[in-house]
Design an enzyme around this catalytic site. Structure first.
Site, short mmCIF file in Angstrom:
data_model
loop_
_atom_site.label_atom_id
_atom_site.label_comp_id
_atom_site.label_asym_id
_atom_site.label_seq_id
_atom_site.Cartn_x
_atom_site.Cartn_y
_atom_site.Cartn_z
N GLY A 180 0.81 -1.21 0.00
CA GLY A 180 0.00 0.00 0.00
C GLY A 180 0.84 1.26 0.00
O GLY A 180 1.28 1.75 -1.05
N CYS A 181 1.09 1.80 1.19
CA CYS A 181 1.72 3.10 1.29
C CYS A 181 3.19 3.09 0.89
O CYS A 181 3.69 4.08 0.36
CB CYS A 181 1.54 3.65 2.70
SG CYS A 181 -0.20 3.91 3.13
N VAL A 182 3.89 1.99 1.14
CA VAL A 182 5.29 1.91 0.71
C VAL A 182 5.36 1.91 -0.80
O VAL A 182 6.10 2.69 -1.40
CB VAL A 182 5.97 0.66 1.30
CG1 VAL A 182 7.32 0.41 0.63
CG2 VAL A 182 6.15 0.81 2.81
N SER A 200 4.46 5.27 -2.28
CA SER A 200 5.51 6.26 -2.03
C SER A 200 6.71 6.03 -2.93
O SER A 200 7.32 6.98 -3.44
CB SER A 200 5.93 6.21 -0.56
OG SER A 200 4.84 6.50 0.29
#
Length: 221
Positions: A156-158, A161
């Protein structure tokens, strides 16, 4: 006729033939970005959390090395104020994220990382550390030319990013031991895809050696 399932070697060959899986260049002033290693993710007592103790320990080693070399570091957290959670389309899909409310323990950086007062925490409302935040200007202002990314979740966020960092022009390294997810399947699948298309997925020792050398070089400038 039923097709035979692909093997791992077949997949590697397919990506190699398409020209994926190259190696990123490494700059002389890396920064460390720690994505969402907050209690809402690292404490398995919360519905949104999981056991991420190993990756948190690995990230602490990265942080100790970056701090010793006086290199840039930034943290992110997801936090929603009153009314914000109800207005975001993302939370129609990821309803559990609505529990990450401003001021709650869930949005605090895990104390095992020993965040220092001068190390910035950027609040985000979506997956990417860069969307709607000041992370990119901060990195530019510190002279960072490469990004080492740790944190959660890998799928998700990794991942979001990493993709945005590359699109903004930063070469990216992802230490395998310093990222975490709620399940091994999405974790490994996304690390494979990140390695093939966006960043170098590296051993922790490789990242530590690189950061330590960059820190020593920085001290001499």
């Amino acid at each position: 006729m039923t097709a035979e399932p692909r093997t791992g070697c077949d997949t590697e060959a397919t990506y190699h033939r398409a020209g994926f899986g190259g190696t990123v260049r490494r700059g002389s002033r890396p920064a460390l970005l720690v994505v969402d290693f907050t209690y809402g993710f690292t404490d398995p007592g919360y519905p949104t959390g999981a056991d991420m103790a190993g990756p948190v320990r690995a990230t602490r080693r990265l942080l100790d090395t970056v701090r010793a070399g006086h290199l840039p570091v930034a943290f992110t957290t997801i936090a929603y104020g009153p009314g914000e959670a109800r207005s975001l389309t993302w939370l129609d899909k990821a309803t559990g994220m609505a529990s990450l409310t401003t001021g709650s323990r869930l949005v605090e950086i895990d104390s095992a990382l020993d965040r220092r007062p001068h190390e910035p925490v950027f609040v985000k409302h979506g997956a990417s550390a860069f969307f709607g935040t000041g992370v990119a200007p901060y990195l530019v202002s510190t002279g960072a030319d490469t990004l080492v990314v740790a944190g959660a979740t890998t799928s998700g966020c990794v991942r979001a990013s990493v993709v945005d960092a590359v699109q903004l022009g930063f070469p990216v390294l992802v230490p395998h031991a310093a990222v975490a997810d709620r399940d091994e399947g999405p974790h490994e699948a996304n690390l494979f895809d990140i390695q093939q298309k966006y960043a170098d997925v590296v051993d922790l020792d490789d990242a530590l050696t690189y950061l330590a050398a960059a820190g020593r070089e920085s001290d001499h400038r």
